[in-house]
Design an enzyme around this catalytic site. Structure first.
Site, PDB file in Angstrom:
ATOM      1  N   ARG A 191       0.867  -1.189   0.000  1.00 13.10           N
ATOM      2  CA  ARG A 191       0.000   0.000   0.000  1.00 13.10           C
ATOM      3  C   ARG A 191       0.896   1.228   0.000  1.00 13.10           C
ATOM      4  NH1 ARG A 191      -3.659  -0.107   5.047  1.00 13.10           N
ATOM      5  NH2 ARG A 191      -4.863  -1.631   3.870  1.00 13.10           N
ATOM      6  N   LYS A 229      -5.581   7.728  11.816  1.00  8.37           N
ATOM      7  CA  LYS A 229      -5.945   8.214  10.471  1.00  8.37           C
ATOM      8  C   LYS A 229      -6.292   9.699  10.476  1.00  8.37           C
ATOM      9  CE  LYS A 229      -7.479   3.705   8.968  1.00  8.37           C
ATOM     10  NZ  LYS A 229      -8.583   2.866   8.492  1.00  8.37           N
ATOM     11  N   CYS A 263     -13.768  -1.688   6.192  1.00 10.05           N
ATOM     12  CA  CYS A 263     -12.868  -0.923   5.315  1.00 10.05           C
ATOM     13  C   CYS A 263     -13.585  -0.173   4.196  1.00 10.05           C
ATOM     14  CB  CYS A 263     -11.820  -1.848   4.732  1.00 10.05           C
ATOM     15  SG  CYS A 263     -10.883  -2.718   5.997  1.00 10.05           S
ATOM     16  N   CYS A 315     -15.377  -3.208   0.141  1.00 13.62           N
ATOM     17  CA  CYS A 315     -13.962  -3.398   0.475  1.00 13.62           C
ATOM     18  C   CYS A 315     -13.401  -4.539  -0.382  1.00 13.62           C
ATOM     19  CB  CYS A 315     -13.827  -3.740   1.957  1.00 13.62           C
ATOM     20  SG  CYS A 315     -14.454  -5.389   2.343  1.00 13.62           S
ATOM     21  N   CYS A 325      -7.977 -10.837   1.350  1.00  8.14           N
ATOM     22  CA  CYS A 325      -8.008 -10.362   2.739  1.00  8.14           C
ATOM     23  C   CYS A 325      -8.125 -11.526   3.716  1.00  8.14           C
ATOM     24  CB  CYS A 325      -9.170  -9.398   2.954  1.00  8.14           C
ATOM     25  SG  CYS A 325      -9.191  -8.822   4.657  1.00  8.14           S
ATOM     26  N   LYS A 338      -3.462   1.935  14.934  1.00  9.97           N
ATOM     27  CA  LYS A 338      -3.453   2.755  13.717  1.00  9.97           C
ATOM     28  C   LYS A 338      -4.103   4.121  13.973  1.00  9.97           C
ATOM     29  CE  LYS A 338      -5.873  -0.157  11.161  1.00  9.97           C
ATOM     30  NZ  LYS A 338      -6.850  -0.788  10.231  1.00  9.97           N
ATOM     31  N   CYS A 388     -16.225  -7.955   6.579  1.00  8.90           N
ATOM     32  CA  CYS A 388     -16.156  -8.238   8.020  1.00  8.90           C
ATOM     33  C   CYS A 388     -16.357  -6.922   8.772  1.00  8.90           C
ATOM     34  CB  CYS A 388     -14.812  -8.888   8.380  1.00  8.90           C
ATOM     35  SG  CYS A 388     -13.469  -7.714   8.611  1.00  8.90           S
ATOM     36  N   ARG A 438      -1.422   7.089   9.301  1.00  8.96           N
ATOM     37  CA  ARG A 438      -1.450   6.508   7.943  1.00  8.96           C
ATOM     38  C   ARG A 438      -1.493   7.591   6.860  1.00  8.96           C
ATOM     39  NH1 ARG A 438      -3.795   1.058   8.246  1.00  8.96           N
ATOM     40  NH2 ARG A 438      -2.944   0.164  10.149  1.00  8.96           N
TER      41      ARG A 438
HETATM   42 FE1  SRM Z   1      -8.849  -1.742   6.250  1.00 11.62          FE
HETATM   43  C1  SRM Z   1      -7.397  -4.262   7.977  1.00 11.62           C
HETATM   44  C2  SRM Z   1      -8.125  -3.226   3.351  1.00 11.62           C
HETATM   45  C3  SRM Z   1      -9.643   1.113   4.663  1.00 11.62           C
HETATM   46  C4  SRM Z   1     -10.469  -0.655   9.075  1.00 11.62           C
HETATM   47  N1  SRM Z   1      -7.872  -3.439   5.757  1.00 11.62           N
HETATM   48  C5  SRM Z   1      -7.314  -4.325   6.611  1.00 11.62           C
HETATM   49  C6  SRM Z   1      -6.511  -5.379   5.849  1.00 11.62           C
HETATM   50  C7  SRM Z   1      -5.091  -4.887   5.732  1.00 11.62           C
HETATM   51  C8  SRM Z   1      -6.563  -6.813   6.420  1.00 11.62           C
HETATM   52  C9  SRM Z   1      -5.480  -7.220   7.393  1.00 11.62           C
HETATM   53  O1  SRM Z   1      -5.294  -6.571   8.430  1.00 11.62           O
HETATM   54  O2  SRM Z   1      -4.811  -8.207   7.105  1.00 11.62           O
HETATM   55  C10 SRM Z   1      -7.251  -5.332   4.484  1.00 11.62           C
HETATM   56  C11 SRM Z   1      -6.455  -5.777   3.278  1.00 11.62           C
HETATM   57  C12 SRM Z   1      -7.346  -6.335   2.214  1.00 11.62           C
HETATM   58  C13 SRM Z   1      -6.651  -6.537   0.927  1.00 11.62           C
HETATM   59  O3  SRM Z   1      -6.474  -7.725   0.538  1.00 11.62           O
HETATM   60  O4  SRM Z   1      -6.291  -5.580   0.267  1.00 11.62           O
HETATM   61  C14 SRM Z   1      -7.772  -3.903   4.495  1.00 11.62           C
HETATM   62  N2  SRM Z   1      -8.746  -1.128   4.371  1.00 11.62           N
HETATM   63  C15 SRM Z   1      -8.508  -1.909   3.289  1.00 11.62           C
HETATM   64  C16 SRM Z   1      -8.762  -1.172   1.993  1.00 11.62           C
HETATM   65  C17 SRM Z   1      -7.816  -1.569   0.877  1.00 11.62           C
HETATM   66  C18 SRM Z   1     -10.229  -1.373   1.597  1.00 11.62           C
HETATM   67  C19 SRM Z   1     -10.629  -0.948   0.223  1.00 11.62           C
HETATM   68  O5  SRM Z   1     -11.419  -1.695  -0.347  1.00 11.62           O
HETATM   69  O6  SRM Z   1     -10.212   0.103  -0.277  1.00 11.62           O
HETATM   70  C20 SRM Z   1      -8.601   0.282   2.501  1.00 11.62           C
HETATM   71  C21 SRM Z   1      -7.173   0.728   2.447  1.00 11.62           C
HETATM   72  C22 SRM Z   1      -7.024   2.097   2.971  1.00 11.62           C
HETATM   73  C23 SRM Z   1      -5.662   2.684   2.788  1.00 11.62           C
HETATM   74  O7  SRM Z   1      -5.312   2.940   1.632  1.00 11.62           O
HETATM   75  O8  SRM Z   1      -5.004   2.923   3.788  1.00 11.62           O
HETATM   76  C24 SRM Z   1      -9.025   0.119   3.954  1.00 11.62           C
HETATM   77  N3  SRM Z   1      -9.807  -0.016   6.802  1.00 11.62           N
HETATM   78  C25 SRM Z   1     -10.161   0.975   5.940  1.00 11.62           C
HETATM   79  C26 SRM Z   1     -11.161   1.812   6.540  1.00 11.62           C
HETATM   80  C27 SRM Z   1     -11.861   2.999   5.863  1.00 11.62           C
HETATM   81  C28 SRM Z   1     -11.136   4.300   6.047  1.00 11.62           C
HETATM   82  O9  SRM Z   1     -10.124   4.365   6.753  1.00 11.62           O
HETATM   83  O10 SRM Z   1     -11.610   5.268   5.479  1.00 11.62           O
HETATM   84  C29 SRM Z   1     -11.412   1.293   7.804  1.00 11.62           C
HETATM   85  C30 SRM Z   1     -12.479   1.795   8.808  1.00 11.62           C
HETATM   86  C31 SRM Z   1     -12.133   3.071   9.458  1.00 11.62           C
HETATM   87  C32 SRM Z   1     -11.424   2.833  10.775  1.00 11.62           C
HETATM   88  O11 SRM Z   1     -10.206   2.637  10.752  1.00 11.62           O
HETATM   89  O12 SRM Z   1     -12.114   2.792  11.796  1.00 11.62           O
HETATM   90  C33 SRM Z   1     -10.541   0.154   7.957  1.00 11.62           C
HETATM   91  N4  SRM Z   1      -8.884  -2.327   8.206  1.00 11.62           N
HETATM   92  C34 SRM Z   1      -9.650  -1.772   9.194  1.00 11.62           C
HETATM   93  C35 SRM Z   1      -9.465  -2.537  10.403  1.00 11.62           C
HETATM   94  C36 SRM Z   1     -10.128  -2.262  11.770  1.00 11.62           C
HETATM   95  C37 SRM Z   1      -9.369  -1.278  12.592  1.00 11.62           C
HETATM   96  C38 SRM Z   1      -9.895  -1.134  13.995  1.00 11.62           C
HETATM   97  O13 SRM Z   1     -10.111  -0.003  14.418  1.00 11.62           O
HETATM   98  O14 SRM Z   1     -10.095  -2.154  14.672  1.00 11.62           O
HETATM   99  C39 SRM Z   1      -8.582  -3.590  10.082  1.00 11.62           C
HETATM  100  C40 SRM Z   1      -8.079  -4.691  11.026  1.00 11.62           C
HETATM  101  C41 SRM Z   1      -7.090  -4.215  12.026  1.00 11.62           C
HETATM  102  O15 SRM Z   1      -6.524  -3.128  11.935  1.00 11.62           O
HETATM  103  O16 SRM Z   1      -6.864  -4.990  12.954  1.00 11.62           O
HETATM  104  C42 SRM Z   1      -8.248  -3.425   8.693  1.00 11.62           C
HETATM  105 FE1  SF4 Z   2     -10.864  -7.343   4.844  1.00  8.71          FE
HETATM  106 FE2  SF4 Z   2     -12.773  -6.890   6.583  1.00  8.71          FE
HETATM  107 FE3  SF4 Z   2     -11.375  -4.862   5.616  1.00  8.71          FE
HETATM  108 FE4  SF4 Z   2     -13.078  -6.087   4.053  1.00  8.71          FE
HETATM  109  S1  SF4 Z   2     -13.623  -4.976   5.911  1.00  8.71           S
HETATM  110  S2  SF4 Z   2     -10.961  -5.567   3.515  1.00  8.71           S
HETATM  111  S3  SF4 Z   2     -12.958  -8.169   4.753  1.00  8.71           S
HETATM  112  S4  SF4 Z   2     -10.572  -6.461   6.893  1.00  8.71           S
END
Ligand code: SRM
Ligand code: SF4
Length: 572
Positions: free
Chosen positions: A85, A218, A485, A436, A442, A216, A481, A155
């Site tokens: 990323r 943001k 995201c 997502c 993922c 993390k 899930c 981030r």
């Molecule tokens: Fe996310 C984890 C994809 C935006 C909350 N996110 C992940 C992971 C890396 C899975 C992992 O930990 O192994 C996913 C990878 C999937 C893949 O195969 O690519 C993933 N997140 C994404 C992306 C690519 C979704 C998308 O379809 O675009 C976004 C990448 C953003 C970036 O460029 O940095 C993405 N993730 C978000 C958002 C939305 C936002 O930030 O606007 C959220 C919700 C907002 C928030 O943070 O509250 C988000 N991702 C999470 C979480 C839960 C964090 C938490 O507070 O518990 C995880 C899991 C974790 O961190 O433990 C996670």
């Molecule tokens: Fe993976 Fe869950 Fe984020 Fe979708 S919402 S990319 S399933 S961690």
């Protein structure tokens, strides 16, 4: 945890820190033994702590879940690879950078795609170990890095794309870049490991601290009235306040976040609180001290409650704000008025006040790939070969070809049309739906999202047509899930994966992204939620007030209760 490594006063002083705290402490400022693992060709993966540490360098170890069972049957290790990323403050990428990433994706990644994310950057999926160093060196050669795009750090910093008001956008974008640079880790581990940089000893991380942040973090710079970046998903937001089109300062919003865990009522999506207005010169100080208070007060025992949103609910927003003011030596002034009116991207051409033209391309799911019927990747490459402006990745996973002179408009448009990058048949519903990544890459996915969305949208389009409102739309978001995201927890209809083919259905977010939706149906499949949506859309069409959106309607009618204060209302 305080700076001297004792848990903060609101936590049990004898509680055991999360294991991530140990690994950060022992990592020698994020180096670990990544270099040794890189040389080990017996496994495609990273071992022990390095599995987590590579995240701070912008990579996640993954394997394709579709082929996992077959490999297990054959007694093979999962096909380990990394997802990368990039760090792209404000999502701006130049044509020459685009051409470089396009080439790498094509030649050196398993899937060949460039995946635009919900946070204005791109991901490569499926990069095998022998290609990782080359990937970082290629990125570095065109001025891109992936430092701190994952892990317990600040981030990629978002910035509303706003192609129309060029001066305001330029100023806001410069702040997004400055904030990103200011909050970056100081360790030189990234350059040392991936770019064969000189070994330099790191002795301290002045802002992030030697154990980095509890979780993390943001940040956004947002230009109202467009809330494309979804401020309430973010720990820290600088909402631009302009006077006569010129930036004068920011309202600062702290403590948003969307993730939760199924069945755990101590986790919930939460909106950010408005701390007040600051003038421009205080921006970096305030950014630094919102981070430093979260660094010292955030929960380092339970990672599920470690984000800023929980720190605010544990200590109280007023106490958090007062501590930021004390440390920064800056008092927040009363918030200046502003309004969010929408979040969607304006697909198609707009003319900026500087006379330049900007074309927003709708990229379904942000996945740029050559599909048999629409060679999107080739189209983007051809545009990049002639384009003199830049590209902007939006927080809705779309792509703007920005800064096109009038005389080049028709050429750019023709390439886009020839390659399926413009499709007049796309409905408002499709353009306002998002998912997502989810399966197959993922590791946390419980249900399909990206691969399911196109069909689901077709079905929802059918419902809108049935009720004679084909031109209307409902903000629909699907996530695999509860990490959320694709920001389903700010949608009018949000589907959150529970198991294959099963989702929790949340209703009641609004168009502006200022309300968290509430659970309506639990653990159901299409056979249940599509008829339910059919019924509700019917009621909405017959009983709605003028221009009332679906989310507002379900709240007004009491179909779901409004979530005002997440801590008390979300699970009630
Ligand atoms: Fe996310 C984890 C994809 C935006 C909350 N996110 C992940 C992971 C890396 C899975 C992992 O930990 O192994 C996913 C990878 C999937 C893949 O195969 O690519 C993933 N997140 C994404 C992306 C690519 C979704 C998308 O379809 O675009 C976004 C990448 C953003 C970036 O460029 O940095 C993405 N993730 C978000 C958002 C939305 C936002 O930030 O606007 C959220 C919700 C907002 C928030 O943070 O509250 C988000 N991702 C999470 C979480 C839960 C964090 C938490 O507070 O518990 C995880 C899991 C974790 O961190 O433990 C996670
Ligand atoms: Fe993976 Fe869950 Fe984020 Fe979708 S919402 S990319 S399933 S961690």
């Amino acid at each position: 945890m305080s700076k001297d490594n004792k848990p903060n006063s609101k936590l049990d002083p004898n509680a055991k820190f999360a294991d991530n705290e140990r690994l950060k402490t022992q990592s020698n400022f994020l180096r670990g033994t990544i270099n040794t693992d890189l040389k080990d060709q017996l496994t495609g993966g990273f071992t022990a702590d390095n599995f987590q540490l590579i995240r701070f360098h912008g990579m996640y170890q993954q394997d394709d879940r579709d082929i996992r069972p077959e490999r297990t049957k054959q007694k093979l290790e999962p096909l380990q690879n990394v997802m990368l990323r990039a760090r792209m403050p404000g999502g701006i990428i130049k044509p020459e950078q685009w051409l470089a990433i396009d080439k790498f994706a094509q030649e050196k990644s398993m899937y060949g795609s460039i995946r635009l994310t919900t946070r204005q950057t791109f991901q490569f999926h499926g990069v095998l170990k022998p290609n990782i160093k080359e990937m970082h060196q290629m990125l570095n050669s065109v001025g891109i890095d992936s430092i701190a795009t994952a892990g317990d750090v600040n981030r990629n910093v978002l910035c509303t794309t706003n192609p129309v008001e060029s001066q305001l956008h330029q100023e806001a974008y410069e702040w997004a870049t400055k904030i990103s640079e200011h909050l970056l880790p100081h360790t030189k581990a990234y350059a040392e490991i991936w770019l064969n940089g000189e070994k330099t000893e790191t002795t301290q991380e002045p802002i992030l601290g030697s154990t980095y942040l509890p979780r993390k973090f943001k940040t956004t710079v947002t230009i109202p009235p467009n809330n494309e970046v979804d401020v309430h998903a973010n720990d820290l937001n600088f909402v631009a306040i302009a006077d006569n089109g010129k930036l004068v300062g920011f309202n600062v919003l702290v403590g948003g976040g969307l993730a939760m865990t199924h069945g755990d009522v101590n986790t919930y999506p939460r909106k950010a609180d408005d701390f007040g207005f600051i003038s421009l010169e205080h921006t970096l100080k305030i950014a630094e001290h919102v981070v430093s208070v979260q660094r010292d007060w955030g929960n380092r025992v339970n990672r599920k409650n470690a984000k800023t949103k929980y720190t605010l609910d544990t200590f109280g927003a007023d106490a958090f704000k007062a501590e930021v003011e004390k440390r920064a030596g800056v008092q927040f002034e009363e918030s200046r008025p502003y309004e969010f009116t929408h979040r969607g991207d304006r697909i198609g051409w707009v003319e900026g006040i500087d006379g330049k033209h900007h074309l927003t391309l709708f990229i379904e799911n942000g996945r740029i790939l050559d599909y048999p019927d629409k060679p999107l990747k080739t189209g983007c490459r051809k545009i990049a070969q002639i384009h003199q402006g830049d590209f902007r990745m939006t927080a809705n996973q779309n792509l703007i070809v920005a800064g096109v002179p009038a005389e080049q408009k028709s050429v750019v448009e023709q390439i886009a049309r020839d390659h399926g990058l413009i499709n007049d048949a796309h409905t408002a519903q499709r353009k306002n739906s998002m998912a997502c990544v989810s399966l197959p890459t993922c590791p946390l996915a419980m249900a399909e999202a990206e691969r399911y969305l196109p069909d689901l949208v077709t079905k929802v389009e059918g419902l809108l047509e049935k009720h004679d409102v084909s031109d209307d739309n409902i903000i629909l978001r699907v996530v695999g899930c509860p990490n959320g995201c694709g920001r389903a927890m700010l949608a009018e209809v949000g589907l959150v994966g529970k198991g294959l083919g099963k989702y929790n259905v949340y209703l009641g977010g609004n168009r502006e992204g200022t309300r968290v939706p509430k659970l309506y149906l639990e653990n159901v499949g299409e056979d249940v939620y599509l008829p339910a949506l059919d019924e509700l859309i019917g009621q909405w069409v017959s009983d709605r007030q003028t221009d009332e959106c679906f989310g507002d309607f379900v709240i007004r009618k009491g179909i779901v209760a409004e979530v005002k204060v997440s801590k008390t209302d979300f699970h009630a």
